[in-house]
Design an enzyme around this catalytic site. Sequence first.
Site, mmCIF file in Angstrom:
data_model
loop_
_atom_site.group_PDB
_atom_site.id
_atom_site.type_symbol
_atom_site.label_atom_id
_atom_site.label_comp_id
_atom_site.label_asym_id
_atom_site.label_seq_id
_atom_site.Cartn_x
_atom_site.Cartn_y
_atom_site.Cartn_z
ATOM 1 N N GLU A 195 -10.203 4.599 16.142
ATOM 2 C CA GLU A 195 -10.233 5.878 15.432
ATOM 3 C C GLU A 195 -10.789 7.024 16.268
ATOM 4 O O GLU A 195 -10.524 8.184 15.994
ATOM 5 C CB GLU A 195 -11.047 5.729 14.138
ATOM 6 C CG GLU A 195 -10.835 6.850 13.153
ATOM 7 C CD GLU A 195 -11.505 6.591 11.810
ATOM 8 O OE1 GLU A 195 -11.601 7.555 11.018
ATOM 9 O OE2 GLU A 195 -11.928 5.456 11.562
ATOM 10 N N HIS A 244 -8.913 9.913 1.502
ATOM 11 C CA HIS A 244 -8.418 8.810 0.679
ATOM 12 C C HIS A 244 -8.410 9.258 -0.774
ATOM 13 O O HIS A 244 -9.389 9.829 -1.260
ATOM 14 C CB HIS A 244 -9.290 7.571 0.840
ATOM 15 C CG HIS A 244 -8.615 6.324 0.383
ATOM 16 N ND1 HIS A 244 -8.431 6.033 -0.953
ATOM 17 C CD2 HIS A 244 -8.040 5.305 1.070
ATOM 18 C CE1 HIS A 244 -7.785 4.885 -1.066
ATOM 19 N NE2 HIS A 244 -7.538 4.420 0.149
ATOM 20 N N ARG A 271 -1.762 9.322 8.741
ATOM 21 C CA ARG A 271 -1.710 7.880 8.955
ATOM 22 C C ARG A 271 -1.140 7.135 7.751
ATOM 23 O O ARG A 271 -1.520 7.372 6.612
ATOM 24 C CB ARG A 271 -3.124 7.361 9.248
ATOM 25 C CG ARG A 271 -3.205 5.851 9.415
ATOM 26 C CD ARG A 271 -4.618 5.434 9.750
ATOM 27 N NE ARG A 271 -5.501 5.573 8.620
ATOM 28 C CZ ARG A 271 -5.842 4.571 7.798
ATOM 29 N NH1 ARG A 271 -5.355 3.372 7.988
ATOM 30 N NH2 ARG A 271 -6.678 4.773 6.808
ATOM 31 N N GLU A 308 0.832 -1.205 0.000
ATOM 32 C CA GLU A 308 0.000 0.000 0.000
ATOM 33 C C GLU A 308 0.861 1.247 0.000
ATOM 34 O O GLU A 308 2.095 1.185 0.098
ATOM 35 C CB GLU A 308 -0.959 -0.024 1.191
ATOM 36 C CG GLU A 308 -1.906 -1.216 1.166
ATOM 37 C CD GLU A 308 -3.077 -1.083 2.120
ATOM 38 O OE1 GLU A 308 -3.506 0.053 2.391
ATOM 39 O OE2 GLU A 308 -3.570 -2.115 2.601
ATOM 40 N N HIS A 323 -11.811 10.168 4.805
ATOM 41 C CA HIS A 323 -11.608 8.738 5.051
ATOM 42 C C HIS A 323 -11.289 8.396 6.498
ATOM 43 O O HIS A 323 -11.905 7.508 7.081
ATOM 44 C CB HIS A 323 -10.478 8.237 4.148
ATOM 45 C CG HIS A 323 -10.155 6.789 4.283
ATOM 46 N ND1 HIS A 323 -11.079 5.795 4.040
ATOM 47 C CD2 HIS A 323 -9.007 6.149 4.643
ATOM 48 C CE1 HIS A 323 -10.523 4.615 4.225
ATOM 49 N NE2 HIS A 323 -9.267 4.800 4.613
ATOM 50 N N SER A 383 -3.876 1.726 11.166
ATOM 51 C CA SER A 383 -5.005 1.928 12.073
ATOM 52 C C SER A 383 -5.375 0.632 12.793
ATOM 53 O O SER A 383 -5.689 0.641 13.988
ATOM 54 C CB SER A 383 -6.218 2.464 11.310
ATOM 55 O OG SER A 383 -6.497 1.634 10.195
ATOM 56 N N LEU A 384 -5.336 -0.479 12.095
ATOM 57 C CA LEU A 384 -5.666 -1.762 12.724
ATOM 58 C C LEU A 384 -4.620 -2.133 13.779
ATOM 59 O O LEU A 384 -4.951 -2.626 14.851
ATOM 60 C CB LEU A 384 -5.787 -2.863 11.675
ATOM 61 C CG LEU A 384 -6.156 -4.250 12.211
ATOM 62 C CD1 LEU A 384 -7.465 -4.196 12.991
ATOM 63 C CD2 LEU A 384 -6.259 -5.258 11.083
ATOM 64 N N ASP A 387 -19.806 10.640 17.317
ATOM 65 C CA ASP A 387 -20.588 10.743 18.555
ATOM 66 C C ASP A 387 -19.712 10.605 19.798
ATOM 67 O O ASP A 387 -19.871 11.333 20.775
ATOM 68 C CB ASP A 387 -21.675 9.661 18.591
ATOM 69 C CG ASP A 387 -22.675 9.794 17.468
ATOM 70 O OD1 ASP A 387 -22.334 10.448 16.465
ATOM 71 O OD2 ASP A 387 -23.773 9.242 17.584
ATOM 72 N N ARG A 427 -0.585 8.875 1.236
ATOM 73 C CA ARG A 427 -1.938 9.290 0.867
ATOM 74 C C ARG A 427 -2.104 10.804 0.716
ATOM 75 O O ARG A 427 -2.797 11.271 -0.178
ATOM 76 C CB ARG A 427 -2.938 8.765 1.898
ATOM 77 C CG ARG A 427 -3.173 7.281 1.777
ATOM 78 C CD ARG A 427 -4.156 6.783 2.801
ATOM 79 N NE ARG A 427 -4.337 5.343 2.653
ATOM 80 C CZ ARG A 427 -5.095 4.617 3.438
ATOM 81 N NH1 ARG A 427 -5.735 5.170 4.445
ATOM 82 N NH2 ARG A 427 -5.213 3.310 3.241
#
Length: 432
Positions: free
Chosen positions: A263, A132, A274, A15, A239, A279-280, A111, A178
């Site tokens: 997130e 993205h 990022r 990526e 994104h 993120s994972l 929220d 990105r």
Amino acid sequence: MQFDRENGDFALGLEGGHTKRRVLHAGGDATGREVVNFLIKKVKDDSKIKVFEYHKLAEILVREHICMGIKCTNLKNFECEILQSDNVILASGGISGIFLRTTNPLVTTGDGVALAYDAGAEIADMEFIQFHPTSLYTGTDKTFLISEAVRGEGAYLVNEKGERFMKNYHELLELAPRDVVSIAINREMKRTGSKNIYLDLGHLDASKIKGRFKTIYNTALEFGVDITSDKVPVAPAAHYTIGGIKTGYMGETNIKGLYACGEVASTGVHGANRLASNSLLECLVFSNRAVEHAINQISTNYKPDFKPGEKIIHAGNEEHYLRIKNMIATVLSEQAGLVRNEADLQKGEKELLAIKDEYLERKNQFYISCLLGLVDISLLVIRSANFRRESRGGHLRSDHPEASDKYLGNFIHHKNQAPYFKPLENIMVHHG
């Protein structure tokens, strides 16, 4: 969990910003769905976990700067319910669903960030929104993500004339980070006067593409696009939220007993932009740390008897809510989108405050409270973006196009206090 393999070894993807293949995937391009389904099964199979479906978080209960549970709204009868607890871990996702063009589900509207802010938690880095580069462009607000892994497998970015243009912007071409690719696409669209550019996969093996990107291939066909033969129209879309509830190394916030991971949190590990797939990893590390820290905390003896309160008023209607939500999304997208400037940001703040003033007196109504949360989140983004007078990572200012060492740090928001800037300590800058 089982991940895709080739010849007995993990099938690793490449990526943007990566220099080697290192990304696990499952079901071809359905990794997210496979992870979620795996976790759902684990939850359902664990008798110690009680799931409250059709409940919406309404308030984080804090007394003397200690979190003691939550108040939620039962969406079947709109009655308020209290869940008291020694610890609360928020994992409610980001805010990118607020924008007009987004790769996120439309319910991803921050929220958790809004309610943590209302409860007195520190909020950091809300100016850093990652767009993205390659979200399908349909001419409407309907879109979906064309994974970065498509470029990792060799897809080209081309303009309306079919010309590859990334060589004009970065040495890594289509696999640049990105923010670089998004900015390059934005400039190319402005240069050519077009509303999108294209992904070209025509030179790649069609059968391999259909197998590796089965979900993308089938979804694109629903929009009349065959990614193996057609040039795929794409444009940047909101994104990933890099900022959020500020946490320490263990996922802890400035409110004792309140944690955040995923997130919704601002851990600092992403910097200003990022890197794909991190993120994972952040979720796995900080959720584990939050649990470890929480279970070792001594519970407080101070246990106030919270009252559920009056039944929330389900006044208004969803159609009105969606209309105003779209108005807020328009303000945020037009005044604080991929490229920002002071005049637009100040205009956006005035427009949001006007919406807030109109609805503030009816905040105990369900849809109104939802709208006010959207306004608060949008104001945090716009004000943070206005404070940071530089361009860095997921924050681009046309009136301040260069990065400045003056802004090496975080803008922090704390309810009922003026926002402040906290310089980073012990910074090691790597050049090269």
